[in-house]
Design an enzyme around this catalytic site. Structure first.
Site, PDB file in Angstrom:
ATOM      1  N   SER A   1      -6.467 -12.350  -2.864  1.00 28.89           N
ATOM      2  CA  SER A   1      -5.657 -12.783  -4.012  1.00 28.89           C
ATOM      3  C   SER A   1      -5.040 -14.153  -3.739  1.00 28.89           C
ATOM      4  CB  SER A   1      -4.589 -11.750  -4.366  1.00 28.89           C
ATOM      5  OG  SER A   1      -3.607 -11.647  -3.367  1.00 28.89           O
TER       6      SER A   1
ATOM      7  N   LYS B   1       5.287  -7.595  -1.705  1.00 29.62           N
ATOM      8  CA  LYS B   1       5.840  -6.377  -2.281  1.00 29.62           C
ATOM      9  C   LYS B   1       7.063  -5.838  -1.545  1.00 29.62           C
ATOM     10  CE  LYS B   1       3.220  -5.867  -5.885  1.00 29.62           C
ATOM     11  NZ  LYS B   1       3.760  -5.822  -7.249  1.00 29.62           N
TER      12      LYS B   1
HETATM   13  N1  PMP Z   1      -1.892  -9.846  -4.317  1.00 28.25           N
HETATM   14  C1  PMP Z   1      -1.822  -8.706  -3.643  1.00 28.25           C
HETATM   15  C2  PMP Z   1      -2.566  -8.587  -2.349  1.00 28.25           C
HETATM   16  C3  PMP Z   1      -1.100  -7.625  -4.163  1.00 28.25           C
HETATM   17  O1  PMP Z   1      -1.035  -6.468  -3.489  1.00 28.25           O
HETATM   18  C4  PMP Z   1      -0.445  -7.784  -5.409  1.00 28.25           C
HETATM   19  C5  PMP Z   1       0.284  -6.619  -6.002  1.00 28.25           C
HETATM   20  N2  PMP Z   1      -0.581  -5.674  -6.606  1.00 28.25           N
HETATM   21  C6  PMP Z   1      -0.544  -8.999  -6.084  1.00 28.25           C
HETATM   22  C7  PMP Z   1      -1.262 -10.011  -5.506  1.00 28.25           C
HETATM   23  C8  PMP Z   1       0.031  -9.210  -7.460  1.00 28.25           C
HETATM   24  O2  PMP Z   1       1.425  -9.128  -7.547  1.00 28.25           O
HETATM   25  P1  PMP Z   1       2.105  -8.609  -8.882  1.00 28.25           P
HETATM   26  O3  PMP Z   1       1.972  -7.116  -8.923  1.00 28.25           O
HETATM   27  O4  PMP Z   1       3.539  -9.037  -8.733  1.00 28.25           O
HETATM   28  O5  PMP Z   1       1.440  -9.236 -10.050  1.00 28.25           O
END
Ligand code: PMP
Length: 326
Positions: free
Chosen positions: A274, A46
């Site tokens: 994630s 991010k």
């Molecule tokens: N993994 C983590 C740990 C995140 O903080 C995020 C963002 N919410 C994502 C994946 C997903 O990214 P995006 O918002 O670009 O789909």
């Protein structure tokens, strides 16, 4: 943490150009590469949108110089915006649902931002509403709205996609990424598909999340512990284009938890939930391609490891499954 070989003027110069590292468990003939986003200064993917969106909004005048950025966030976006805001002379306020990790909220605070919590049961929808209420009380505030702002996708189209393309000399056959806002998948995927029209695109979500419903699948809603991806309210996920993706894969928390521990033990990768869900989904695409079940334009799968497990140690990520607090 990025390995730039020259002195840099600002921490902002260390955003992006993260390493792309092979996932060892993939089949030899269809390698999987993961982009290690914890190498960014705020230690997540991010940071890319924090810098890109703030610079674009300052340039267009949407955000006045010295103004305030207010964003509903699960945490990493707040850290990304806070890193950039501090260096660009912008104030930052973040609205975070209570359930998200305390480490992230502590870091936002350390970076000089204000953190406001909303009740867990109100979900991201509650945080979004509160952010807009706060913005109305100030006259120089902007809510970047990562869930609907095309600049989120554009950041990945302009930066993440080209970095992957260049690192692999354009030989990318599939991209696999978990969707929170879906900015990472949509931006990276759009850039890479322009260079390989048959690029296979897979969205990843935890079981219990509802992205799959946007592809017309009858999935059941439920809670999940995996943090940063998934949705309970697809109407808020305006950046996700169901026409663009070939598949949405659901990964159960239990599998994600085991993969998080395997990645640490076997691959030296201290990545969070994630990343583990992305790893499992990417390995599955690679295995199906190796078995001839799907055709990829190139024998190579790319995924993203969005952040590090260190940010979630307080939630017991490396303990037993039952001890892991989502
Ligand atoms: N993994 C983590 C740990 C995140 O903080 C995020 C963002 N919410 C994502 C994946 C997903 O990214 P995006 O918002 O670009 O789909």
């Amino acid at each position: 943490m990025t390995t730039h070989g020259r002195p840099l003027d600002s921490v902002l110069d260390t955003i992006g150009e993260t390493p792309l590292v092979r996932v060892q468990a993939a089949p030899n003939d269809v390698p999987v590469y993961a982009k290690l986003e914890s190498f960014n200064p705020g230690a997540s993917v991010k940071d890319r949108i924090g810098l890109y969106m703030l610079e674009a909004m300052l340039e267009s005048g949407e955000l006045p110089a010295g103004g305030t950025v207010i964003e509903p966030t699960a945490g990493n976006t707040g850290i990304g915006f806070a890193v950039a805001a501090g260096q660009l002379g912008v104030d930052a306020v973040f609205v975070v649902p209570e359930r998200f990790s305390v480490e992230k909220q502590t870091l936002m605070d350390a970076l000089g931002a204000e953190v406001i919590n909303t009740p867990t049961e109100d979900g991201m929808g509650g945080a979004i509403q509160r952010a807009h209420e706060l913005a109305e009380e100030l006259d120089d505030a902007v809510v970047p709205q990562q869930f609907s702002n095309p600049l989120n996708v554009e950041a990945h189209y302009e930066l993440t996609g080209p970095e992957i393309h260049d690192a692999l000399d354009g030989e990318v056959g599939a991209v696999v990424a978990g969707c929170g806002t879906a900015g990472t998948l949509m931006g990276t995927g759009r850039y890479l598909r322009e260079h390989a029209p048959d690029l296979h695109v897979t969205a990843v979500e935890p079981s219990g999340s509802l992205y799959s419903r946007m592809l017309g699948r009858d999935v059941e809603e439920g809670s999940y512990k995996t943090e940063g991806i998934g949705t309970h309210d697809p109407a808020t996920n305006e950046l996700f284009d169901p026409e663009f993706v070939d598949d949405v894969v659901q990964i159960p928390d239990r599998d994600t938890h085991a993969e998080m521990q395997r990645l640490a033990r076997e691959e030296g990768q201290l990545v969070a939930s994630s990343s583990a869900a992305n790893s499992l989904a990417a390995l599955d695409v690679a295995e199906r391609a190796a078995a001839g079940e799907i055709d990829l334009p190139h024998d190579c799968v790319v995924t993203v490891f969005p952040d590090s497990s260190e940010r979630y140690l307080s939630k017991g990520v490396y303990g037993d499954y039952e001890e892991w607090e989502g």
